[in-house]
Design a protein around this motif. Structure first.
Motif, PDB file in Angstrom:
ATOM      1  N   GLY A  98      12.492  96.831  75.898  1.00  0.00           N
ATOM      2  CA  GLY A  98      12.722  95.390  75.898  1.00  0.00           C
ATOM      3  C   GLY A  98      11.440  94.581  75.811  1.00  0.00           C
ATOM      4  O   GLY A  98      10.335  95.116  75.940  1.00  0.00           O
ATOM      5  N   LYS A  99      11.624  93.289  75.604  1.00  0.00           N
ATOM      6  CA  LYS A  99      10.476  92.397  75.451  1.00  0.00           C
ATOM      7  C   LYS A  99      10.504  91.285  76.488  1.00  0.00           C
ATOM      8  O   LYS A  99      11.566  90.801  76.870  1.00  0.00           O
ATOM      9  N   LEU A 100       9.314  90.882  76.910  1.00  0.00           N
ATOM     10  CA  LEU A 100       9.122  89.721  77.770  1.00  0.00           C
ATOM     11  C   LEU A 100       8.467  88.622  76.944  1.00  0.00           C
ATOM     12  O   LEU A 100       7.479  88.869  76.248  1.00  0.00           O
ATOM     13  N   ILE A 101       9.031  87.422  77.007  1.00  0.00           N
ATOM     14  CA  ILE A 101       8.393  86.243  76.409  1.00  0.00           C
ATOM     15  C   ILE A 101       7.873  85.412  77.568  1.00  0.00           C
ATOM     16  O   ILE A 101       8.637  84.820  78.323  1.00  0.00           O
TER      17      ILE A 101
ATOM     18  N   LEU B 132       0.833  94.174  73.865  1.00  0.00           N
ATOM     19  CA  LEU B 132       0.910  92.796  73.390  1.00  0.00           C
ATOM     20  C   LEU B 132       1.444  92.796  71.965  1.00  0.00           C
ATOM     21  O   LEU B 132       0.818  93.322  71.051  1.00  0.00           O
ATOM     22  N   SER B 133       2.635  92.206  71.777  1.00  0.00           N
ATOM     23  CA  SER B 133       3.255  92.155  70.451  1.00  0.00           C
ATOM     24  C   SER B 133       2.817  90.933  69.661  1.00  0.00           C
ATOM     25  O   SER B 133       2.618  91.011  68.442  1.00  0.00           O
ATOM     26  N   GLU B 134       2.676  89.796  70.351  1.00  0.00           N
ATOM     27  CA  GLU B 134       2.301  88.573  69.641  1.00  0.00           C
ATOM     28  C   GLU B 134       1.836  87.514  70.616  1.00  0.00           C
ATOM     29  O   GLU B 134       2.266  87.489  71.770  1.00  0.00           O
ATOM     30  N   ARG B 135       0.940  86.662  70.123  1.00  0.00           N
ATOM     31  CA  ARG B 135       0.477  85.498  70.864  1.00  0.00           C
ATOM     32  C   ARG B 135       0.824  84.251  70.058  1.00  0.00           C
ATOM     33  O   ARG B 135       0.541  84.183  68.870  1.00  0.00           O
ATOM     34  N   PHE B 136       1.434  83.271  70.719  1.00  0.00           N
ATOM     35  CA  PHE B 136       1.636  81.954  70.115  1.00  0.00           C
ATOM     36  C   PHE B 136       0.701  80.997  70.854  1.00  0.00           C
ATOM     37  O   PHE B 136       0.789  80.880  72.080  1.00  0.00           O
ATOM     38  N   VAL B 137      -0.176  80.330  70.122  1.00  0.00           N
ATOM     39  CA  VAL B 137      -1.186  79.473  70.745  1.00  0.00           C
ATOM     40  C   VAL B 137      -1.046  78.053  70.220  1.00  0.00           C
ATOM     41  O   VAL B 137      -0.965  77.831  69.007  1.00  0.00           O
ATOM     42  N   GLU B 138      -0.996  77.097  71.136  1.00  0.00           N
ATOM     43  CA  GLU B 138      -0.980  75.687  70.753  1.00  0.00           C
ATOM     44  C   GLU B 138      -1.813  74.905  71.757  1.00  0.00           C
ATOM     45  O   GLU B 138      -1.520  74.911  72.949  1.00  0.00           O
ATOM     46  N   ASN B 139      -2.860  74.290  71.251  1.00  0.00           N
ATOM     47  CA  ASN B 139      -3.837  73.603  72.112  1.00  0.00           C
ATOM     48  C   ASN B 139      -4.363  74.598  73.144  1.00  0.00           C
ATOM     49  O   ASN B 139      -4.795  75.684  72.775  1.00  0.00           O
ATOM     50  N   GLU B 140      -4.289  74.265  74.429  1.00  0.00           N
ATOM     51  CA  GLU B 140      -4.810  75.177  75.448  1.00  0.00           C
ATOM     52  C   GLU B 140      -3.728  76.075  76.028  1.00  0.00           C
ATOM     53  O   GLU B 140      -3.965  76.796  77.000  1.00  0.00           O
ATOM     54  N   TRP B 141      -2.536  76.071  75.429  1.00  0.00           N
ATOM     55  CA  TRP B 141      -1.392  76.817  75.955  1.00  0.00           C
ATOM     56  C   TRP B 141      -1.141  78.087  75.150  1.00  0.00           C
ATOM     57  O   TRP B 141      -1.238  78.089  73.925  1.00  0.00           O
ATOM     58  N   VAL B 142      -0.795  79.159  75.873  1.00  0.00           N
ATOM     59  CA  VAL B 142      -0.563  80.455  75.251  1.00  0.00           C
ATOM     60  C   VAL B 142       0.806  80.985  75.674  1.00  0.00           C
ATOM     61  O   VAL B 142       1.188  80.896  76.845  1.00  0.00           O
ATOM     62  N   THR B 143       1.546  81.521  74.719  1.00  0.00           N
ATOM     63  CA  THR B 143       2.782  82.250  74.990  1.00  0.00           C
ATOM     64  C   THR B 143       2.575  83.683  74.540  1.00  0.00           C
ATOM     65  O   THR B 143       2.110  83.933  73.418  1.00  0.00           O
ATOM     66  N   LEU B 144       2.892  84.640  75.412  1.00  0.00           N
ATOM     67  CA  LEU B 144       2.691  86.058  75.135  1.00  0.00           C
ATOM     68  C   LEU B 144       4.031  86.759  74.980  1.00  0.00           C
ATOM     69  O   LEU B 144       4.934  86.562  75.797  1.00  0.00           O
ATOM     70  N   VAL B 145       4.158  87.569  73.948  1.00  0.00           N
ATOM     71  CA  VAL B 145       5.312  88.458  73.799  1.00  0.00           C
ATOM     72  C   VAL B 145       4.801  89.872  74.025  1.00  0.00           C
ATOM     73  O   VAL B 145       3.917  90.346  73.299  1.00  0.00           O
ATOM     74  N   VAL B 146       5.311  90.545  75.069  1.00  0.00           N
ATOM     75  CA  VAL B 146       4.838  91.890  75.402  1.00  0.00           C
ATOM     76  C   VAL B 146       6.014  92.864  75.402  1.00  0.00           C
ATOM     77  O   VAL B 146       7.150  92.502  75.723  1.00  0.00           O
ATOM     78  N   THR B 147       5.711  94.123  75.020  1.00  0.00           N
ATOM     79  CA  THR B 147       6.732  95.163  74.899  1.00  0.00           C
ATOM     80  C   THR B 147       6.251  96.385  75.646  1.00  0.00           C
ATOM     81  O   THR B 147       5.051  96.684  75.702  1.00  0.00           O
ATOM     82  N   GLN B 148       7.187  97.140  76.241  1.00  0.00           N
ATOM     83  CA  GLN B 148       6.815  98.354  76.936  1.00  0.00           C
ATOM     84  C   GLN B 148       6.062  99.297  76.009  1.00  0.00           C
ATOM     85  O   GLN B 148       6.448  99.474  74.854  1.00  0.00           O
ATOM     86  N   LYS B 149       5.020  99.904  76.492  1.00  0.00           N
ATOM     87  CA  LYS B 149       4.204 100.802  75.669  1.00  0.00           C
ATOM     88  C   LYS B 149       5.036 101.983  75.193  1.00  0.00           C
ATOM     89  O   LYS B 149       5.799 102.567  75.948  1.00  0.00           O
TER      90      LYS B 149
END
Length: 278
Positions: free
Chosen positions: A234-237, A258-275
């Motif tokens: 599964g994935k965590l957003i 780490l599957s993906e990073r969404f960056v806007e201004n100083e804010w970061v959203t991380l999508v992570v998946t079990q190794k």
């Protein structure tokens, strides 16, 4: 209705999420989020509130050991229909395939429409963290997924996942958020599988995707709870993360890739998946 109301514009130099939490705790009225701060409106004088915000900024500065300034502008405004004026300033936003609009705007054909009216401090999709989470939902949530929205606020992210065909649970420790999430679900003619007031550890369910748009420190604190509730692969957003705290969050989720990073201004959203389970 009085002839005048008071308007307090609050513009912190940093730590907007901490100021938002503080205002949510102390204010008997709602407040509007803007790009660089907040607007509080009340028919009661806001001088005491202004003083309290100054004291909070000073306490935060001492606690963090860094400069935390706050610009406060208190004015007395003629009580024309400021709600109507405010509504005119709220524009729909498009985050493919979602179209987020207030109820007084028409939905858009061919898109997944989400009707959300501004209310108190709840998300309408305009804040960078909410917008980034919506991009994560658009990309990673599939029809039939079982999804959890932790700290659901307005319910906008849960509603987006349902619009994509997911089965969705949601929770929030704030009773006002739960009430607002119910109103918005009804407004969008959708239902959560389950919605409750409280933390995620009040369920034993396993989820394909867990969304948590909170703040960095809380994401670190609840890391073990999120891991327990996630299905294999599964994935965590994870969102609500200021860029300077990103490493701290990644350390708390070091067993994930780490599957993906969404960056806007100083804010970061991380999508992570079990190794090992991409």
């Amino acid at each position: 209705m009085q002839d005048y109301y008071y308007m307090l514009v609050v513009k912190p130099s940093s730590h907007l999420e901490l100021f938002s939490d503080f205002l949510g705790d102390i204010l008997p009225v709602g407040f509007e989020e803007i790009d660089d701060g907040f607007i509080i409106r009340s028919e009661e004088d806001l001088e005491t509130v202004s003083w309290g915000i100054e004291q909070f900024a000073e306490a935060l500065q001492r606690a963090l050991g860094e400069v935390v300034d706050v610009e406060l502008t208190l004015t007395k405004e003629k009580n024309d229909d400021w709600i109507a004026q405010y509504q005119q300033g709220i524009t729909p936003i498009e985050i493919d395939p979602f179209y987020i609009h207030p109820t007084w705007e028409e939905p858009r054909e061919g898109m997944l429409n989400i009707a959300i009216d501004p209310a108190l401090a709840f998300g309408t999709g305009h804040h960078p963290t909410t917008a980034s989470c919506l991009r994560g939902v658009a990309k990673y949530v599939k029809a039939g997924d079982v999804v959890m929205d932790v700290g659901c606020g307005s319910g906008i992210l849960a509603i987006a996942a349902i619009k994509k065909g997911a089965i969705v649970d949601a929770c929030d420790t704030d009773p006002l958020s739960v009430e607002n999430a119910i109103v918005n679900a009804e407004q969008n003619n959708i239902t959560y599988r389950r919605l409750w007031e409280g933390p995620i550890n009040e369920t034993d369910e396993k989820y394909d995707v867990i969304i948590a748009n909170i703040v960095a420190d809380v994401l670190v604190f609840i890391a073990s709870d999120l891991k327990k509730r996630l299905r294999e692969g599964g994935k965590l957003i994870l969102s609500g993360i200021m860029d300077k705290y990103e490493d701290k969050v990644l350390r708390a989720y070091k067993t994930f890739e780490l599957s993906e990073r969404f960056v806007e201004n100083e804010w970061v959203t991380l999508v992570v998946t079990q190794k090992g389970n991409e």
